[in-house]
Design a protein around this motif. Structure first.
Motif, PDB file in Angstrom:
ATOM      1  N   ARG A  70      22.947  12.652 -36.032  1.00  0.00           N
ATOM      2  CA  ARG A  70      21.829  12.331 -35.146  1.00  0.00           C
ATOM      3  C   ARG A  70      21.435  10.884 -35.415  1.00  0.00           C
ATOM      4  O   ARG A  70      21.168  10.512 -36.564  1.00  0.00           O
ATOM      5  CB  ARG A  70      20.654  13.258 -35.392  1.00  0.00           C
ATOM      6  CG  ARG A  70      20.968  14.700 -35.058  1.00  0.00           C
ATOM      7  CD  ARG A  70      19.744  15.597 -35.202  1.00  0.00           C
ATOM      8  NE  ARG A  70      20.064  16.944 -34.790  1.00  0.00           N
ATOM      9  CZ  ARG A  70      20.073  17.366 -33.531  1.00  0.00           C
ATOM     10  NH1 ARG A  70      19.783  16.531 -32.562  1.00  0.00           N
ATOM     11  NH2 ARG A  70      20.376  18.617 -33.246  1.00  0.00           N
ATOM     12  N   ILE A  71      21.412  10.092 -34.359  1.00  0.00           N
ATOM     13  CA  ILE A  71      21.098   8.673 -34.479  1.00  0.00           C
ATOM     14  C   ILE A  71      19.896   8.387 -33.594  1.00  0.00           C
ATOM     15  O   ILE A  71      19.935   8.650 -32.387  1.00  0.00           O
ATOM     16  CB  ILE A  71      22.302   7.800 -34.063  1.00  0.00           C
ATOM     17  CG1 ILE A  71      23.536   8.165 -34.904  1.00  0.00           C
ATOM     18  CG2 ILE A  71      21.962   6.318 -34.194  1.00  0.00           C
ATOM     19  CD1 ILE A  71      24.831   7.554 -34.417  1.00  0.00           C
ATOM     20  N   ALA A 130      30.711   2.862 -35.336  1.00  0.00           N
ATOM     21  CA  ALA A 130      30.519   2.383 -36.708  1.00  0.00           C
ATOM     22  C   ALA A 130      30.265   3.546 -37.663  1.00  0.00           C
ATOM     23  O   ALA A 130      30.856   3.607 -38.751  1.00  0.00           O
ATOM     24  CB  ALA A 130      29.358   1.386 -36.756  1.00  0.00           C
ATOM     25  N   VAL A 131      29.408   4.459 -37.262  1.00  0.00           N
ATOM     26  CA  VAL A 131      29.096   5.607 -38.123  1.00  0.00           C
ATOM     27  C   VAL A 131      30.330   6.488 -38.284  1.00  0.00           C
ATOM     28  O   VAL A 131      30.671   6.912 -39.396  1.00  0.00           O
ATOM     29  CB  VAL A 131      27.901   6.402 -37.559  1.00  0.00           C
ATOM     30  CG1 VAL A 131      27.694   7.696 -38.344  1.00  0.00           C
ATOM     31  CG2 VAL A 131      26.632   5.550 -37.584  1.00  0.00           C
ATOM     32  N   HIS A 167      28.059  13.517 -32.175  1.00  0.00           N
ATOM     33  CA  HIS A 167      26.928  12.615 -32.348  1.00  0.00           C
ATOM     34  C   HIS A 167      25.895  12.875 -31.261  1.00  0.00           C
ATOM     35  O   HIS A 167      26.240  13.010 -30.086  1.00  0.00           O
ATOM     36  CB  HIS A 167      27.373  11.157 -32.256  1.00  0.00           C
ATOM     37  CG  HIS A 167      28.301  10.745 -33.351  1.00  0.00           C
ATOM     38  ND1 HIS A 167      28.668   9.436 -33.538  1.00  0.00           N
ATOM     39  CD2 HIS A 167      28.930  11.436 -34.322  1.00  0.00           C
ATOM     40  CE1 HIS A 167      29.488   9.346 -34.583  1.00  0.00           C
ATOM     41  NE2 HIS A 167      29.668  10.547 -35.060  1.00  0.00           N
ATOM     42  N   VAL A 168      24.642  12.901 -31.659  1.00  0.00           N
ATOM     43  CA  VAL A 168      23.520  13.005 -30.736  1.00  0.00           C
ATOM     44  C   VAL A 168      22.721  11.716 -30.872  1.00  0.00           C
ATOM     45  O   VAL A 168      22.178  11.436 -31.942  1.00  0.00           O
ATOM     46  CB  VAL A 168      22.627  14.221 -31.061  1.00  0.00           C
ATOM     47  CG1 VAL A 168      21.440  14.288 -30.113  1.00  0.00           C
ATOM     48  CG2 VAL A 168      23.442  15.511 -31.040  1.00  0.00           C
ATOM     49  N   LEU A 174      16.761   1.935 -37.060  1.00  0.00           N
ATOM     50  CA  LEU A 174      17.845   2.819 -36.667  1.00  0.00           C
ATOM     51  C   LEU A 174      17.956   3.880 -37.753  1.00  0.00           C
ATOM     52  O   LEU A 174      18.119   3.548 -38.932  1.00  0.00           O
ATOM     53  CB  LEU A 174      19.158   2.049 -36.541  1.00  0.00           C
ATOM     54  CG  LEU A 174      20.315   2.866 -35.972  1.00  0.00           C
ATOM     55  CD1 LEU A 174      21.162   1.995 -35.054  1.00  0.00           C
ATOM     56  CD2 LEU A 174      21.168   3.463 -37.048  1.00  0.00           C
ATOM     57  N   ILE A 175      17.835   5.143 -37.371  1.00  0.00           N
ATOM     58  CA  ILE A 175      17.872   6.255 -38.324  1.00  0.00           C
ATOM     59  C   ILE A 175      19.134   7.063 -38.074  1.00  0.00           C
ATOM     60  O   ILE A 175      19.405   7.478 -36.947  1.00  0.00           O
ATOM     61  CB  ILE A 175      16.630   7.145 -38.174  1.00  0.00           C
ATOM     62  CG1 ILE A 175      15.365   6.319 -38.379  1.00  0.00           C
ATOM     63  CG2 ILE A 175      16.692   8.322 -39.151  1.00  0.00           C
ATOM     64  CD1 ILE A 175      14.100   7.022 -37.971  1.00  0.00           C
ATOM     65  N   VAL A 176      19.899   7.291 -39.137  1.00  0.00           N
ATOM     66  CA  VAL A 176      21.120   8.087 -39.065  1.00  0.00           C
ATOM     67  C   VAL A 176      20.923   9.301 -39.964  1.00  0.00           C
ATOM     68  O   VAL A 176      20.729   9.157 -41.169  1.00  0.00           O
ATOM     69  CB  VAL A 176      22.347   7.278 -39.540  1.00  0.00           C
ATOM     70  CG1 VAL A 176      23.607   8.142 -39.477  1.00  0.00           C
ATOM     71  CG2 VAL A 176      22.510   6.000 -38.735  1.00  0.00           C
ATOM     72  N   GLN A 177      20.961  10.490 -39.367  1.00  0.00           N
ATOM     73  CA  GLN A 177      20.871  11.734 -40.129  1.00  0.00           C
ATOM     74  C   GLN A 177      22.184  12.490 -39.932  1.00  0.00           C
ATOM     75  O   GLN A 177      22.580  12.763 -38.793  1.00  0.00           O
ATOM     76  CB  GLN A 177      19.707  12.594 -39.671  1.00  0.00           C
ATOM     77  CG  GLN A 177      19.562  13.862 -40.480  1.00  0.00           C
ATOM     78  CD  GLN A 177      18.411  14.717 -40.003  1.00  0.00           C
ATOM     79  OE1 GLN A 177      18.246  14.938 -38.811  1.00  0.00           O
ATOM     80  NE2 GLN A 177      17.607  15.172 -40.938  1.00  0.00           N
ATOM     81  N   ILE A 178      22.846  12.792 -41.045  1.00  0.00           N
ATOM     82  CA  ILE A 178      24.152  13.446 -40.994  1.00  0.00           C
ATOM     83  C   ILE A 178      24.044  14.807 -41.659  1.00  0.00           C
ATOM     84  O   ILE A 178      23.720  14.907 -42.847  1.00  0.00           O
ATOM     85  CB  ILE A 178      25.230  12.597 -41.705  1.00  0.00           C
ATOM     86  CG1 ILE A 178      25.290  11.189 -41.097  1.00  0.00           C
ATOM     87  CG2 ILE A 178      26.584  13.298 -41.628  1.00  0.00           C
ATOM     88  CD1 ILE A 178      26.173  10.223 -41.869  1.00  0.00           C
ATOM     89  N   THR A 179      24.301  15.855 -40.883  1.00  0.00           N
ATOM     90  CA  THR A 179      24.371  17.207 -41.418  1.00  0.00           C
ATOM     91  C   THR A 179      25.841  17.498 -41.693  1.00  0.00           C
ATOM     92  O   THR A 179      26.684  17.350 -40.798  1.00  0.00           O
ATOM     93  CB  THR A 179      23.798  18.226 -40.416  1.00  0.00           C
ATOM     94  OG1 THR A 179      22.441  17.874 -40.119  1.00  0.00           O
ATOM     95  CG2 THR A 179      23.843  19.632 -40.976  1.00  0.00           C
TER      96      THR A 179
END
Length: 128
Positions: free
Chosen positions: A5-6, A23-24, A41-42, A67-72
């Motif tokens: 989630r970005i 990039a992610v 990716h959302v 910019l927030i990147v949350q990775i489950t």
């Protein structure tokens, strides 16, 4: 199968959004062994004032364009792999599309195999 989630402020171009996703994804491939085609990716845009980020927490000088990147992802990566992932994501985002490293926040949320369903109400990694 990470779910990414970005979150970012509105007004970004499609090219910018694609560069962020790329990039992610590439950083995950390079550092934690995610297959290149394993992309879920959302991307979420937020109007000004809807991302409340402290501008100086941990003495990091953030701008008003976070910019927030949350990775489950499944549990099991080492601390060194996680540190490498944070660095690689930040470096790649700085290169393209030009996100300031100070404005990138990354959070990992770990879970187990049984916590994933890819459709049809089935726990695909742990069938009954």
């Amino acid at each position: 199968m990470p779910l990414v989630r970005i979150s970012f402020q509105t007004g970004k171009t499609q090219a910018w959004r694609q560069a962020v996703s790329d990039a992610v994804q590439q950083a995950m491939v390079e550092t934690i062994g995610v297959p290149p085609a394993d992309r879920f990716h959302v991307l979420s845009e937020h109007a000004p004032g809807f991302l409340m980020i402290d501008p100086t927490f941990f003495d990091v000088a953030r701008s008003d364009d976070p910019l927030i990147v949350q990775i489950t992802l499944r549990a099991g990566r080492t601390d060194d792999q996680k540190r490498a992932l944070y660095r690689r994501i930040t470096d790649r985002l700085a290169d393209n599309p030009g996100v300031r490293p100070q404005d990138v926040m990354i959070s990992l949320v770990e879970n187990a195999l049984v916590d994933w369903s890819f459709g049809e109400g089935v726990a695909h990694y742990v069938p009954a």
